[in-house]
Design a protein around this motif. Structure first.
Motif, short mmCIF file in Angstrom:
data_model
loop_
_atom_site.label_atom_id
_atom_site.label_comp_id
_atom_site.label_asym_id
_atom_site.label_seq_id
_atom_site.Cartn_x
_atom_site.Cartn_y
_atom_site.Cartn_z
N GLU A 217 34.24 12.13 21.12
CA GLU A 217 33.95 13.52 20.74
C GLU A 217 35.22 14.31 20.44
N PRO A 220 36.90 14.25 15.94
CA PRO A 220 36.89 15.21 14.83
C PRO A 220 38.19 15.99 14.71
N CYS A 239 31.50 12.93 12.04
CA CYS A 239 30.41 13.35 12.94
C CYS A 239 29.09 12.70 12.51
N GLU A 243 26.94 10.38 14.78
CA GLU A 243 25.58 10.79 15.11
C GLU A 243 24.58 9.68 14.77
N ASN A 314 33.73 21.57 13.62
CA ASN A 314 32.73 20.52 13.74
C ASN A 314 32.77 19.86 15.11
N THR A 315 31.63 19.35 15.52
CA THR A 315 31.59 18.57 16.74
C THR A 315 30.40 17.62 16.60
N PRO A 316 30.42 16.44 17.23
CA PRO A 316 29.24 15.58 17.13
C PRO A 316 28.02 16.34 17.64
#
Lengths: 531, 157
Positions: A217, A220, A239, A243, A314-316
């Protein structure tokens, strides 16, 4: 989406290629396993007669899991809306080269890179020497092997580079090039007869760093620093791949916000590219004016994300920003107005005959070459190839947005210039649709469990073309493999075809017309020589 | 450094492009660095100062050393976190790690140590780049030195 022609279904295609062991997963990616001989034959058949083409290849070290290296050839089938991955297990550390069969640039480069980074031999591969790693790099140290230490046992300082022939050097520091790259032009009078390229000056070891030091995580954060221009594309694509691997559902609102930032990024990147083209053509007035208009786009990006480069958004599982509706509407309005103003300006510069003649008919890339050698993005579309990941393999919110994909047939610098301007207008129209239809709701889904040894692949349409990330999750929250294939990786080798036969003075214009991004291309390694 | 026009030469030592496009943005008429006499020049020989971006990758090192040997700049503006100290690449096997190891290496080669102005940020905003230029020309005070001095006083080091 266009309908596939009758009789051309995925099953028929796989039968034609002779692939039996296939499974389709989320995101329209078909993973196939094959033996070495069978896999290469299938790959050659897919590339030559099926409407699919090789977009890249990659490798991963699975010796700790099943005792072998794996090489994966990734095919893009735009008509079927699928990617086909042919995964070949390499048991004796060498394999027949597909590049020797296809004789295409993208295949030559990606196999060459695997040879540098993994030490896997490709029998019959045309490349000599190193592509990615520096010359002084130890022969037996292949950085991406799992048993390689993070730092090589010894590392000498690279020696000073000398021209190898009577060629005309261009770079690595040249006023028309803003990133370090080195071209050696063979010339006859003022005409370019041949090109040798040596890049990968920006090899920073990103993929190795991600596997060694970062949790999945956190990646990114690293992904967006692959490239300072299209950073958001890389973090989004990473991501999405992660995902898919782990099975995270992304909220609708986050998808729209991602699309919005991606389009803002496309606008500022295209404006930068057209500005730099004008600068290379010797028209600094145009450069200055476009850069001044572009600042409006950058300040909107800062208001939305707190950073001019949209870093850390952004982040997962989603995004980390949640602007309110009035901010979104105002931002979209400001960006669209700036985009329209810039396009009007950029078109008016073509009335300066010196600019027009520097671009028209220069650096032509034919349609057949563009398809075979894997040209991507605006470079492909300016040569008559109708591909766009946003339409062919919808991601983020693009499935529910309406837009045109501009295509031109001329294939010269002027076509690439005008095509980017058309795309800027399309992006402005996409942004307005987003502002009208963005749904309310949560922006991030953090409710997921990490899963080990899962594969995920995602593609997105970066400003320069299709960007592919391939992720294998590892143990204890880290990644086993993270492969990044940026669009310039496929487009840069094509410069060899574009530069040949034109004047030396045209070289900076032609190079800037493909909007090359060397930091994306070089990511992890360094390169030595090509050709 | 005397207050006069400052001609700069841009050396990307393997940066991600972020700093470089912010430098281009800082050169646009909106920020107008020409009021300080700043001009981007095409040869290291013409430059008073170098603008250095990127963490200095091993691959680019020979060319960077060559540019310094030829240019002998009076000052270097280290642009961005990578140039200031290696950034997130500081422990990658493929990079040298920013301006400090580079200057040590240049000293070994007999190239005099230039004055260094650090403009941190990932990437630095055009305003910060202009501030760095103003510091170099003596129009502004360096910020970190003052903060550092205060912190040292507070900690009585």
């Amino acid at each position: 989406m266009r309908d596939p022609p009758p009789g051309e279904t995925l099953a028929a295609l796989l039968r034609l290629a002779g692939l039996r062991d296939c499974r389709e997963e989320g995101g329209g990616v078909v993973y196939c396993r094959a033996g070495a001989g069978e896999g290469i034959r299938a790959a050659a058949r897919l590339h030559e007669d099926s409407g699919c083409r090789l977009t890249t290849c990659l490798a991963y070290d699975y010796r700790l899991v099943d005792g072998s290296f794996h090489v994966v050839y990734v095919f893009d089938c735009p008509r079927l809306g699928r990617y086909i991955d042919i995964d070949i297990a390499v048991s004796d550390s060498s394999i027949d080269s597909l590049a020797a069969v296809l004789e295409t640039m993208q295949c030559k480069w990606c196999e060459w890179e695997i040879r540098d980074l993994y030490g896997i031999g490709f029998r019959g591969h045309p490349g000599r020497g190193r592509l990615v790693l520096p010359d002084s790099w130890p022969e037996d140290y292949h950085p991406l092997r799992k048993d390689a230490p993070s730092r090589p046992p010894r590392l000498e300082r690279p020696a000073r580079r000398r021209a190898r022939g009577p060629g005309l050097p261009l770079g690595p520091y040249h006023p028309a090039l803003h990133e370090p790259e080195y071209f050696e032009l063979e010339v006859e009078g003022e005409r370019v007869k041949g090109v040798r390229y040596r890049g990968f000056f920006v090899y920073r070891g990103i993929e190795k760093l991600a596997e060694d030091r970062f949790r999945a995580e956190q990646v990114p954060f690293l992904a967006e620093r692959i490239c300072g221009i299209c950073g958001f594309v890389h973090s989004t694509t990473y991501c999405m791949a992660f995902e898919r691997a782990v099975g995270i559902e992304v909220p609708e609102r986050a998808k729209y916000l991602r699309s919005m930032l991606l389009e803002i990024e496309r606008i500022h990147s295209h404006l930068l590219c057209t500005a730099v083209m004008l600068h290379a053509a010797g028209y600094d007035t145009g450069f200055m004016q476009l850069m001044a208009v572009r600042e409006e786009v950058m300040s909107v990006a800062e208001e939305l994300t707190g950073n001019r480069k949209t870093y850390s958004a952004n982040t997962p599982g989603g995004v980390r920003i949640d602007p309110d509706d009035s901010l979104v509407r105002e931002a979209v309005e400001r960006v669209s107005r700036a985009a329209e103003k810039a396009v009007k300006l950029a078109r008016s510069f073509l009335e300066v005959s010196e600019v027009y003649t520097r671009l028209e008919g220069v650096g032509v890339l034919g349609r057949r070459d563009a398809w075979r050698h894997g040209a991507l993005g605006p470079v492909a579309r300016a040569s008559g190839i109708d591909v766009d990941v946003r339409r062919d393999h919808p991601y983020a919110a693009y499935g529910s947005l309406e837009f045109e994909v501009p295509v031109r047939d001329e294939g010269d610098c002027l076509a690439r210039y005008l095509l980017r301007l058309d795309e800027v207008l399309e992006s402005a129209s996409i942004l307005r649709q987003i502002a009208r239809s963005i749904p309310r709701g949560p922006v991030v889904n953090r409710d997921y469990d990490y899963a080990e040894l899962r594969v995920g692949q995602a593609a997105s349409e970066a400003p320069r073309g299709e960007c592919i990330h391939y992720v294998i999750t590892g143990v204890s929250g880290r990644l086993w493999r993270w492969k990044v294939r940026a669009p310039s990786y496929n487009n840069i080798p094509l410069l060899e075809l574009m530069l040949k036969g034109y004047l030396v003075a045209d070289a900076p214009v032609i190079i800037s017309s493909i909007d090359p991004c060397f930091s994306c291309t070089d990511r992890l390694i360094r390169v030595k020589r090509v050709g | 450094m005397p207050r006069r026009s400052l001609w700069v030469y841009h050396v990307n030592t393997g940066g991600c492009n972020g700093c470089d496009i912010e430098l281009l943005a800082a050169l646009s008429p909106l920020y107008d660095p020409e009021r300080f006499g700043v001009r981007l020049v095409e040869s290291p020989r013409h430059a008073d100062a170098f603008v250095l971006s990127g963490p200095v990758t091993l691959q680019s090192l020979p060319s960077v050393v060559e540019a310094f040997r030829v240019g002998r700049p009076e000052a270097v503006i280290a642009l961005g976190s990578c140039a200031c100290g290696g950034g997130i690449w500081h422990d990658s096997a493929a990079v040298l790690g920013g301006i400090d190891p580079l200057l040590d290496l240049l000293e070994e080669e007999g190239i005099p140590r230039p004055r260094v102005i650090r403009v941190p940020g990932c990437p630095p905003r055009p305003h910060s780049i202009l501030y760095g230029v103003a510091v170099l020309l003596g129009y502004a005070e360096p910020k970190a030195a003052k903060l550092l001095a205060e912190a040292r006083r507070a900690a009585r080091i």
